[in-house]
Design a protein around this motif. Sequence first.
Motif, PDB file in Angstrom:
ATOM      1  N   TRP A  41       0.821  -1.209   0.000  1.00  0.00           N
ATOM      2  CA  TRP A  41       0.000   0.000   0.000  1.00  0.00           C
ATOM      3  C   TRP A  41       0.850   1.253   0.000  1.00  0.00           C
ATOM      4  CZ3 TRP A  41      -5.068  -0.061  -0.792  1.00  0.00           C
ATOM      5  CH2 TRP A  41      -5.762   1.140  -0.646  1.00  0.00           C
ATOM      6  N   LYS A  42       0.534   2.159  -0.905  1.00  0.00           N
ATOM      7  CA  LYS A  42       1.165   3.476  -0.974  1.00  0.00           C
ATOM      8  C   LYS A  42       0.055   4.463  -1.280  1.00  0.00           C
ATOM      9  CE  LYS A  42       5.403   1.764  -1.023  1.00  0.00           C
ATOM     10  NZ  LYS A  42       5.907   1.364   0.229  1.00  0.00           N
ATOM     11  N   GLY A  43      -0.281   5.289  -0.357  1.00  0.00           N
ATOM     12  CA  GLY A  43      -1.312   6.273  -0.641  1.00  0.00           C
ATOM     13  C   GLY A  43      -2.187   6.553   0.549  1.00  0.00           C
ATOM     14  N   SER A  44      -3.325   7.142   0.278  1.00  0.00           N
ATOM     15  CA  SER A  44      -4.266   7.553   1.309  1.00  0.00           C
ATOM     16  C   SER A  44      -4.624   6.367   2.209  1.00  0.00           C
ATOM     17  CB  SER A  44      -5.535   8.100   0.662  1.00  0.00           C
ATOM     18  OG  SER A  44      -6.502   8.366   1.644  1.00  0.00           O
ATOM     19  N   ARG A  45      -4.740   6.668   3.483  1.00  0.00           N
ATOM     20  CA  ARG A  45      -5.079   5.619   4.452  1.00  0.00           C
ATOM     21  C   ARG A  45      -6.443   5.835   5.093  1.00  0.00           C
ATOM     22  NH1 ARG A  45      -1.267   1.701   5.578  1.00  0.00           N
ATOM     23  NH2 ARG A  45       0.706   2.187   4.612  1.00  0.00           N
ATOM     24  N   SER A  49      -7.670   1.264   6.737  1.00  0.00           N
ATOM     25  CA  SER A  49      -7.890   0.470   7.952  1.00  0.00           C
ATOM     26  C   SER A  49      -9.188  -0.315   7.888  1.00  0.00           C
ATOM     27  CB  SER A  49      -7.890   1.368   9.186  1.00  0.00           C
ATOM     28  OG  SER A  49      -6.623   1.941   9.355  1.00  0.00           O
ATOM     29  N   PHE A  50     -10.241   0.338   7.391  1.00  0.00           N
ATOM     30  CA  PHE A  50     -11.525  -0.347   7.264  1.00  0.00           C
ATOM     31  C   PHE A  50     -11.412  -1.522   6.296  1.00  0.00           C
ATOM     32  CE2 PHE A  50     -15.732  -0.844   5.232  1.00  0.00           C
ATOM     33  CZ  PHE A  50     -16.456  -1.212   6.353  1.00  0.00           C
ATOM     34  N   ALA A  51     -10.748  -1.295   5.165  1.00  0.00           N
ATOM     35  CA  ALA A  51     -10.571  -2.370   4.182  1.00  0.00           C
ATOM     36  C   ALA A  51      -9.796  -3.539   4.788  1.00  0.00           C
ATOM     37  CB  ALA A  51      -9.867  -1.844   2.936  1.00  0.00           C
ATOM     38  N   ARG A  52      -8.753  -3.239   5.573  1.00  0.00           N
ATOM     39  CA  ARG A  52      -7.994  -4.322   6.229  1.00  0.00           C
ATOM     40  C   ARG A  52      -8.876  -5.121   7.172  1.00  0.00           C
ATOM     41  NH1 ARG A  52      -1.899  -2.929   8.021  1.00  0.00           N
ATOM     42  NH2 ARG A  52      -2.106  -5.079   8.668  1.00  0.00           N
ATOM     43  N   GLU A  53      -9.696  -4.435   7.961  1.00  0.00           N
ATOM     44  CA  GLU A  53     -10.592  -5.126   8.897  1.00  0.00           C
ATOM     45  C   GLU A  53     -11.582  -6.021   8.153  1.00  0.00           C
ATOM     46  OE1 GLU A  53     -12.600  -2.687  11.793  1.00  0.00           O
ATOM     47  OE2 GLU A  53     -10.840  -1.379  11.956  1.00  0.00           O
ATOM     48  N   ILE A  54     -12.185  -5.487   7.098  1.00  0.00           N
ATOM     49  CA  ILE A  54     -13.194  -6.247   6.347  1.00  0.00           C
ATOM     50  C   ILE A  54     -12.555  -7.425   5.611  1.00  0.00           C
ATOM     51  CG2 ILE A  54     -14.889  -6.121   4.480  1.00  0.00           C
ATOM     52  CD1 ILE A  54     -15.767  -4.820   7.135  1.00  0.00           C
ATOM     53  N   CYS A  55     -11.384  -7.219   5.015  1.00  0.00           N
ATOM     54  CA  CYS A  55     -10.710  -8.318   4.311  1.00  0.00           C
ATOM     55  C   CYS A  55     -10.284  -9.414   5.294  1.00  0.00           C
ATOM     56  CB  CYS A  55      -9.513  -7.793   3.516  1.00  0.00           C
ATOM     57  SG  CYS A  55     -10.003  -6.862   2.048  1.00  0.00           S
ATOM     58  N   GLU A  70     -15.637  -4.924  -2.176  1.00  0.00           N
ATOM     59  CA  GLU A  70     -16.148  -3.560  -2.242  1.00  0.00           C
ATOM     60  C   GLU A  70     -15.315  -2.622  -1.359  1.00  0.00           C
ATOM     61  OE1 GLU A  70     -20.163  -1.102  -1.062  1.00  0.00           O
ATOM     62  OE2 GLU A  70     -20.395  -3.148  -1.799  1.00  0.00           O
ATOM     63  N   ALA A  71     -14.989  -3.054  -0.148  1.00  0.00           N
ATOM     64  CA  ALA A  71     -14.181  -2.231   0.759  1.00  0.00           C
ATOM     65  C   ALA A  71     -12.784  -2.012   0.185  1.00  0.00           C
ATOM     66  CB  ALA A  71     -14.101  -2.889   2.134  1.00  0.00           C
ATOM     67  N   PHE A  72     -12.211  -3.058  -0.405  1.00  0.00           N
ATOM     68  CA  PHE A  72     -10.877  -2.947  -0.995  1.00  0.00           C
ATOM     69  C   PHE A  72     -10.886  -1.989  -2.189  1.00  0.00           C
ATOM     70  CE2 PHE A  72      -7.607  -4.479  -4.006  1.00  0.00           C
ATOM     71  CZ  PHE A  72      -6.482  -4.212  -3.237  1.00  0.00           C
ATOM     72  N   GLU A  78      -9.788   5.436  -3.602  1.00  0.00           N
ATOM     73  CA  GLU A  78      -9.454   6.653  -2.871  1.00  0.00           C
ATOM     74  C   GLU A  78      -7.960   6.959  -2.964  1.00  0.00           C
ATOM     75  OE1 GLU A  78     -10.718   8.045   1.387  1.00  0.00           O
ATOM     76  OE2 GLU A  78      -8.979   6.699   1.521  1.00  0.00           O
ATOM     77  N   ALA A  79      -7.136   5.908  -2.936  1.00  0.00           N
ATOM     78  CA  ALA A  79      -5.680   6.066  -3.025  1.00  0.00           C
ATOM     79  C   ALA A  79      -5.202   6.163  -4.473  1.00  0.00           C
ATOM     80  CB  ALA A  79      -4.986   4.905  -2.320  1.00  0.00           C
TER      81      ALA A  79
END
Length: 92
Positions: A41-45, A49-55, A70-72, A78-79
């Motif tokens: 990952w390089k970019g907006s965060r 965090s939400f994507a990491r939790e959902i994945c 969808e979260a990913f 966004e990034a």
Amino acid sequence: MVLEEKTRSDWNEPVYVQVARRAPDTIHNPTEALNFLANAWKGSRKKHSFAREICAAAALGQVSPETAREAFVEAASEARMVIGALHTEARS
């Protein structure tokens, strides 16, 4: 030509992401997405965090793989890393 077998946790359509000038990555499932989120990952965060939790939850079978997709896609969009995500409209 090698055909990979689709698993139950694989997404219906892969997500193609690119970091800087590297070759694009093809992400097929929540586990691959989690690895990408943790290591590439390089970019907006903001949504990272939400994507990491959902994945992570999807990898454990607690939420559907498509919810994780969808979260990913939203986080990667966004990034500004998504270069292809068929059948998903990422919201910003």
